[in-house]
Design a protein around this motif. Structure first.
Motif, short mmCIF file in Angstrom:
data_model
loop_
_atom_site.label_atom_id
_atom_site.label_comp_id
_atom_site.label_asym_id
_atom_site.label_seq_id
_atom_site.Cartn_x
_atom_site.Cartn_y
_atom_site.Cartn_z
N PHE A 17 0.80 -1.25 -0.10
CA PHE A 17 0.08 0.15 -0.04
C PHE A 17 1.06 1.17 0.01
O PHE A 17 1.90 1.28 0.17
CB PHE A 17 -1.04 -0.05 1.08
N SER A 18 0.36 2.33 -0.40
CA SER A 18 0.74 3.54 -0.01
C SER A 18 -0.13 4.56 0.50
O SER A 18 -1.37 4.47 0.31
CB SER A 18 1.06 4.33 -1.65
N TYR A 19 0.50 5.31 1.21
CA TYR A 19 -0.03 6.18 2.18
C TYR A 19 -0.83 7.41 1.52
O TYR A 19 0.02 8.10 0.66
CB TYR A 19 0.75 6.61 3.33
N GLY A 20 -1.90 7.94 1.68
CA GLY A 20 -2.50 9.05 0.93
C GLY A 20 -2.72 10.19 1.84
O GLY A 20 -3.32 11.22 1.43
N GLY A 21 -2.20 10.31 2.99
CA GLY A 21 -2.55 11.50 3.78
C GLY A 21 -4.08 11.26 4.50
O GLY A 21 -4.65 10.39 4.59
N GLU A 22 -4.37 12.58 5.28
CA GLU A 22 -5.51 12.59 5.93
C GLU A 22 -6.79 12.45 5.21
O GLU A 22 -6.81 13.01 4.13
CB GLU A 22 -5.47 13.83 6.69
N ARG A 56 -6.41 8.04 4.00
CA ARG A 56 -6.46 7.53 2.81
C ARG A 56 -5.38 6.64 2.45
O ARG A 56 -4.16 6.83 2.77
CB ARG A 56 -6.56 8.51 1.90
N TRP A 57 -5.49 5.29 1.87
CA TRP A 57 -4.64 4.43 1.44
C TRP A 57 -4.88 4.02 0.08
O TRP A 57 -6.15 3.97 -0.37
CB TRP A 57 -4.44 3.47 2.34
N VAL A 58 -3.85 3.42 -0.86
CA VAL A 58 -4.45 3.23 -1.95
C VAL A 58 -3.41 1.79 -2.12
O VAL A 58 -2.39 1.74 -1.73
CB VAL A 58 -3.65 4.09 -3.23
N HIS A 59 -4.15 0.68 -2.75
CA HIS A 59 -3.44 -0.68 -2.83
C HIS A 59 -2.48 -0.65 -4.11
O HIS A 59 -3.06 -1.18 -5.06
CB HIS A 59 -4.52 -1.68 -3.04
N HIS A 61 0.23 -1.96 -4.95
CA HIS A 61 0.45 -3.20 -5.52
C HIS A 61 -0.51 -4.43 -5.80
O HIS A 61 -0.29 -5.71 -5.32
CB HIS A 61 2.04 -3.78 -4.94
N GLY A 62 -1.57 -4.01 -5.82
CA GLY A 62 -2.86 -4.85 -5.89
C GLY A 62 -3.80 -4.55 -6.67
O GLY A 62 -3.62 -4.14 -7.93
N CYS A 63 -5.22 -4.27 -6.36
CA CYS A 63 -6.04 -3.77 -6.97
C CYS A 63 -6.08 -1.99 -7.39
O CYS A 63 -6.78 -1.53 -8.41
CB CYS A 63 -7.56 -3.83 -6.44
N ARG A 64 -5.09 -1.51 -6.97
CA ARG A 64 -4.81 -0.02 -7.15
C ARG A 64 -5.95 0.96 -6.79
O ARG A 64 -6.22 2.06 -7.31
CB ARG A 64 -4.51 0.26 -8.69
N ARG A 65 -6.84 0.53 -5.96
CA ARG A 65 -8.02 1.46 -5.49
C ARG A 65 -7.90 1.99 -4.09
O ARG A 65 -7.08 1.42 -3.30
CB ARG A 65 -9.55 0.32 -5.37
N TRP A 66 -8.51 3.06 -4.15
CA TRP A 66 -8.43 4.09 -3.01
C TRP A 66 -9.31 3.61 -1.98
O TRP A 66 -10.32 3.36 -2.34
CB TRP A 66 -8.51 5.37 -3.31
N PHE A 67 -9.19 3.73 -0.57
CA PHE A 67 -9.95 3.51 0.28
C PHE A 67 -9.48 4.17 1.48
O PHE A 67 -8.50 4.63 1.56
CB PHE A 67 -10.22 1.92 0.51
N ASN A 68 -10.45 4.32 2.77
CA ASN A 68 -10.12 4.93 3.90
C ASN A 68 -9.94 3.87 5.00
O ASN A 68 -10.50 2.85 5.05
CB ASN A 68 -11.46 5.83 4.32
N VAL A 69 -9.18 4.44 6.12
CA VAL A 69 -8.68 3.66 7.15
C VAL A 69 -8.84 4.51 8.47
O VAL A 69 -8.46 5.55 8.57
CB VAL A 69 -7.44 2.92 6.95
N ALA A 70 -9.53 4.03 9.47
CA ALA A 70 -9.66 4.53 10.70
C ALA A 70 -8.34 3.91 11.49
O ALA A 70 -8.66 2.34 11.79
CB ALA A 70 -10.87 4.41 11.48
N ARG A 71 -7.31 4.46 11.96
CA ARG A 71 -6.16 3.70 12.57
C ARG A 71 -5.80 4.50 13.91
O ARG A 71 -5.99 5.61 13.83
CB ARG A 71 -5.19 3.74 11.64
N ASP A 72 -5.43 3.74 14.70
CA ASP A 72 -4.85 4.34 16.11
C ASP A 72 -3.48 4.46 15.77
O ASP A 72 -2.65 3.61 15.53
CB ASP A 72 -5.11 3.50 17.23
N THR A 73 -3.12 5.83 15.95
CA THR A 73 -1.48 6.02 15.44
C THR A 73 -0.60 5.72 16.79
O THR A 73 0.59 5.88 16.53
CB THR A 73 -1.50 7.64 15.49
N VAL A 74 -1.15 5.34 17.90
CA VAL A 74 -0.39 5.05 18.88
C VAL A 74 -0.09 3.39 18.76
O VAL A 74 1.03 3.09 18.92
CB VAL A 74 -0.84 5.51 20.48
#
Length: 97
Positions: A17-22, A56-59, A61-74
């Motif tokens: 995946f690649s990170y796409g920011g807030e 926001r993340w993009v897959h 090396h896979g399907c190349r689709r964007w999606f959102n993630v709720a993640r705990d940064t700690v």
């Protein structure tokens, strides 16, 4: 290594995946009327949340689709994954000292 559950392909390693920011940043309605300072704020000023953060993340090396993630940064725990354009899910707030 962080495991991210792609909503289209299932769980995969973070390296795919690649990170796409807030997530959920609204573009300005009248960009021609914005000052340079306002543009600077829009482009570069982001929250730096300790705890639950919506990203926001993009897959890449896979399907190349964007999606959102709720993640705990700690803890790096992925709390929810949802499609672009969907309303963010309700996730419990976490408090850290």
């Amino acid at each position: 290594m962080l495991q991210i559950p792609c909503p289209h392909c299932g769980p995969r390693e973070e390296t795919e995946f690649s990170y796409g920011g807030e997530a959920h940043i609204m573009r300005p309605g009248n960009p021609d009327e914005m000052s340079d300072a306002d543009w600077g704020d829009f482009l570069f000023m982001r929250r730096n949340t300790k705890g639950v953060f919506f990203e926001r993340w993009v897959h890449a090396h896979g399907c190349r689709r964007w999606f959102n993630v709720a993640r705990d940064t700690v803890t790096y725990e992925v709390l929810a994954v949802y499609h672009m354009g969907e309303t963010p899910p309700t996730v419990p707030e976490r408090t850290y000292l």
